[in-house]
Scaffold this motif. Structure first.
Motif, PDB file in Angstrom:
ATOM      1  N   LYS A  33      -5.417  -0.504  -0.129  1.00 34.67           N
ATOM      2  CA  LYS A  33      -4.988   0.867   0.749  1.00 34.67           C
ATOM      3  C   LYS A  33      -4.444   1.904  -0.052  1.00 34.67           C
ATOM      4  O   LYS A  33      -5.040   2.914   1.837  1.00 34.67           O
ATOM      5  CB  LYS A  33      -3.342   0.594   1.477  1.00 34.67           C
ATOM      6  N   ILE A  34      -5.669   2.595  -0.854  1.00 38.39           N
ATOM      7  CA  ILE A  34      -5.344   3.664  -1.664  1.00 38.39           C
ATOM      8  C   ILE A  34      -6.245   4.516  -0.192  1.00 38.39           C
ATOM      9  O   ILE A  34      -5.763   5.922  -0.445  1.00 38.39           O
ATOM     10  CB  ILE A  34      -5.994   3.559  -2.841  1.00 38.39           C
ATOM     11  N   ASP A  35      -7.641   3.630   0.307  1.00 42.22           N
ATOM     12  CA  ASP A  35      -7.685   4.629   1.124  1.00 42.22           C
ATOM     13  C   ASP A  35      -7.343   5.001   2.398  1.00 42.22           C
ATOM     14  O   ASP A  35      -7.532   6.150   2.743  1.00 42.22           O
ATOM     15  CB  ASP A  35      -9.319   4.049   1.239  1.00 42.22           C
ATOM     16  N   THR A  36      -6.586   4.493   2.470  1.00 49.17           N
ATOM     17  CA  THR A  36      -5.367   4.753   3.973  1.00 49.17           C
ATOM     18  C   THR A  36      -4.511   5.834   3.679  1.00 49.17           C
ATOM     19  O   THR A  36      -3.840   6.559   4.215  1.00 49.17           O
ATOM     20  CB  THR A  36      -4.320   4.142   4.916  1.00 49.17           C
ATOM     21  N   LEU A  37      -4.515   6.459   1.739  1.00 48.21           N
ATOM     22  CA  LEU A  37      -3.256   7.597   2.129  1.00 48.21           C
ATOM     23  C   LEU A  37      -4.001   9.002   2.714  1.00 48.21           C
ATOM     24  O   LEU A  37      -4.923   9.686   2.056  1.00 48.21           O
ATOM     25  CB  LEU A  37      -2.747   7.622   0.728  1.00 48.21           C
ATOM     26  N   LYS A  38      -3.488   9.361   3.919  1.00 48.39           N
ATOM     27  CA  LYS A  38      -3.573  10.548   3.754  1.00 48.39           C
ATOM     28  C   LYS A  38      -3.687  11.899   3.562  1.00 48.39           C
ATOM     29  O   LYS A  38      -4.907  12.782   3.098  1.00 48.39           O
ATOM     30  CB  LYS A  38      -3.304  10.875   5.471  1.00 48.39           C
ATOM     31  N   LYS A  39      -2.874  12.159   2.792  1.00 46.80           N
ATOM     32  CA  LYS A  39      -1.780  13.345   1.519  1.00 46.80           C
ATOM     33  C   LYS A  39      -1.606  12.625   0.572  1.00 46.80           C
ATOM     34  O   LYS A  39      -0.784  12.258  -0.261  1.00 46.80           O
ATOM     35  CB  LYS A  39      -1.029  13.760   2.129  1.00 46.80           C
ATOM     36  N   PRO A  40      -3.195  13.317  -0.064  1.00 46.32           N
ATOM     37  CA  PRO A  40      -2.857  12.820  -2.199  1.00 46.32           C
ATOM     38  C   PRO A  40      -1.538  13.172  -2.380  1.00 46.32           C
ATOM     39  O   PRO A  40      -0.540  12.110  -3.264  1.00 46.32           O
ATOM     40  CB  PRO A  40      -4.155  13.594  -2.252  1.00 46.32           C
ATOM     41  N   GLU A  41      -0.648  14.616  -2.032  1.00 48.40           N
ATOM     42  CA  GLU A  41       0.795  15.092  -2.717  1.00 48.40           C
ATOM     43  C   GLU A  41       1.488  13.870  -2.409  1.00 48.40           C
ATOM     44  O   GLU A  41       2.533  14.124  -3.385  1.00 48.40           O
ATOM     45  CB  GLU A  41       0.247  15.750  -2.480  1.00 48.40           C
ATOM     46  N   TYR A  42       1.209  12.661  -1.687  1.00 49.65           N
ATOM     47  CA  TYR A  42       2.206  12.223  -1.563  1.00 49.65           C
ATOM     48  C   TYR A  42       1.928  10.813  -1.726  1.00 49.65           C
ATOM     49  O   TYR A  42       2.675   9.477  -1.734  1.00 49.65           O
ATOM     50  CB  TYR A  42       2.435  11.539  -0.093  1.00 49.65           C
ATOM     51  N   PHE A  43       1.760  10.753  -2.866  1.00 45.70           N
ATOM     52  CA  PHE A  43       1.217   9.420  -3.450  1.00 45.70           C
ATOM     53  C   PHE A  43       2.799   8.245  -4.062  1.00 45.70           C
ATOM     54  O   PHE A  43       2.666   7.333  -3.714  1.00 45.70           O
ATOM     55  CB  PHE A  43       0.050   9.394  -4.743  1.00 45.70           C
ATOM     56  N   LYS A  44       3.409   9.400  -4.833  1.00 46.18           N
ATOM     57  CA  LYS A  44       4.509   8.595  -5.129  1.00 46.18           C
ATOM     58  C   LYS A  44       5.550   8.144  -4.150  1.00 46.18           C
ATOM     59  O   LYS A  44       5.608   6.935  -3.730  1.00 46.18           O
ATOM     60  CB  LYS A  44       5.797   9.720  -6.077  1.00 46.18           C
ATOM     61  N   THR A  45       5.917   8.986  -2.972  1.00 49.33           N
ATOM     62  CA  THR A  45       6.103   8.747  -2.036  1.00 49.33           C
ATOM     63  C   THR A  45       5.790   7.020  -0.962  1.00 49.33           C
ATOM     64  O   THR A  45       6.665   6.519  -0.461  1.00 49.33           O
ATOM     65  CB  THR A  45       6.419   9.658  -1.098  1.00 49.33           C
ATOM     66  N   TRP A  46       4.302   7.321  -0.830  1.00 50.90           N
ATOM     67  CA  TRP A  46       3.365   5.815  -0.267  1.00 50.90           C
ATOM     68  C   TRP A  46       4.229   4.807  -1.179  1.00 50.90           C
ATOM     69  O   TRP A  46       4.004   3.859  -0.727  1.00 50.90           O
ATOM     70  CB  TRP A  46       1.924   6.284  -0.271  1.00 50.90           C
ATOM     71  N   LEU A  47       4.498   5.070  -2.589  1.00 48.83           N
ATOM     72  CA  LEU A  47       4.289   4.291  -3.352  1.00 48.83           C
ATOM     73  C   LEU A  47       5.856   3.613  -3.399  1.00 48.83           C
ATOM     74  O   LEU A  47       6.043   2.365  -3.337  1.00 48.83           O
ATOM     75  CB  LEU A  47       4.007   4.205  -4.950  1.00 48.83           C
ATOM     76  N   ILE A  48       6.202   4.043  -3.177  1.00 45.15           N
ATOM     77  CA  ILE A  48       8.137   4.404  -3.286  1.00 45.15           C
ATOM     78  C   ILE A  48       8.706   3.159  -1.506  1.00 45.15           C
ATOM     79  O   ILE A  48       8.393   2.387  -1.601  1.00 45.15           O
ATOM     80  CB  ILE A  48       9.017   5.581  -3.328  1.00 45.15           C
ATOM     81  N   LYS A  49       7.197   4.159  -1.332  1.00 42.97           N
ATOM     82  CA  LYS A  49       7.232   2.994   0.845  1.00 42.97           C
ATOM     83  C   LYS A  49       7.425   1.476   0.389  1.00 42.97           C
ATOM     84  O   LYS A  49       8.109   1.614   1.268  1.00 42.97           O
ATOM     85  CB  LYS A  49       6.903   3.854   1.574  1.00 42.97           C
ATOM     86  N   ILE A  50       6.303   1.186   0.152  1.00 37.71           N
ATOM     87  CA  ILE A  50       5.510  -0.055  -0.421  1.00 37.71           C
ATOM     88  C   ILE A  50       6.831  -0.678  -1.156  1.00 37.71           C
ATOM     89  O   ILE A  50       6.594  -1.970  -0.596  1.00 37.71           O
ATOM     90  CB  ILE A  50       3.502  -0.216  -0.960  1.00 37.71           C
ATOM     91  N   SER A  51       7.125  -0.127  -2.175  1.00 38.11           N
ATOM     92  CA  SER A  51       7.860  -0.764  -2.930  1.00 38.11           C
ATOM     93  C   SER A  51       9.490  -0.759  -2.334  1.00 38.11           C
ATOM     94  O   SER A  51       9.523  -2.312  -2.147  1.00 38.11           O
ATOM     95  CB  SER A  51       8.427   0.108  -4.232  1.00 38.11           C
TER      96      SER A  51
END
Length: 172
Positions: free
Chosen positions: A55-73
Motif C-alpha cells: 500500500k505504499i503508493d497510497t501514502l499521500k505525504k512521504p514525510e509521514y512515512f513513520k507515522t503511517w507505519l506506526i498506524k499500520i502497526s
C-alpha cells in the motif's frame, strides 16, 4: 528520507527495504507493548511489512512515512489481539484447584498490567504519547480523530491508571 519514500512509491524495492529496516525496531516495540509476546510481535512486524509494501503508493505525504507505519502497526496489533482473544474453559477436574475463599492480592503491578485495563483507543494514545513521544497533533492525525479528542482520551486514560494504581496501594 522523503526522496527514499518517493522512490519506494515508484516501485524501488531496495528503497522500501531501507526505509522499513530503519523503523523495524519501532514497529516491533509497538507491537510487543500490545501483544506481550515475542512471536506475535514478530508476526505483526511481518504483517506490517507486507501491508505497507502493498500500500505504499497510497501514502499521500512521504514525510509521514513513520507515522503511517506506526498506524499500520497498531491496526495489526489490534487485529492480532482480536484473533487471539479466546477464552480457555477449565475442565471440571481443575476447578477444585481454585479456592474461591482465598483472596488474591497482587504483590506488584507492572505498567503492562495497568495498560491492560485501558480500552484500545486509550492504550494507543498512552503508548504513542509516552512510549513513542508523539505530539497530540501527530496522534490525532495518526488515529484520525480530532485534536481535542486525543487529549481528552489521554486524560481519561491517565485518570483510570491513577485510580487503578491507588486501588492496589501503589500511589496515594
Amino acid at each position: 528520507m522523503i526522496r527514499l519514500v518517493e522512490k519506494a512509491q515508484k516501485g524501488d524495492d531496495n528503497a522500501f527495504l531501507k526505509l522499513f529496516q530503519k523503523y523495524e525496531q519501532d514497529i516491533y516495540r509497538m507491537a510487543y507493548v500490545y501483544v506481550k509476546n515475542k512471536d506475535d510481535a514478530l508476526d505483526i512486524v511481518q504483517e506490517v511489512a507486507y501491508r505497507s509494501f502493498k500500500k505504499i503508493d497510497t501514502l499521500k505525504k512521504p514525510e509521514y512515512f513513520k507515522t503511517w507505519l506506526i498506524k499500520i502497526s497498531i491496526s495489526c496489533a489490534i487485529d492480532c489481539l482480536r484473533k487471539n482473544n479466546k477464552v480457555v474453559q477449565l475442565r471440571p477436574e481443575h476447578e477444585e484447584l481454585i479456592d474461591p475463599y482465598v483472596e488474591i492480592i497482587p504483590l506488584s503491578l507492572t505498567l503492562d498490567q495497568l495498560l491492560d485495563e485501558l480500552n484500545e483507543d486509550e492504550k494507543s494514545i498512552v503508548i504513542l504519547k509516552f512510549y513513542e513521544d508523539y505530539s497530540f497533533k501527530e496522534i490525532a492525525e495518526m488515529l484520525n480523530i480530532p485534536l481535542g479528542t486525543s487529549k481528552s482520551i489521554l486524560y481519561r486514560a491517565l485518570d483510570k491508571l491513577r485510580k487503578q494504581a491507588k486501588g492496589v496501594g501503589i500511589c496515594e
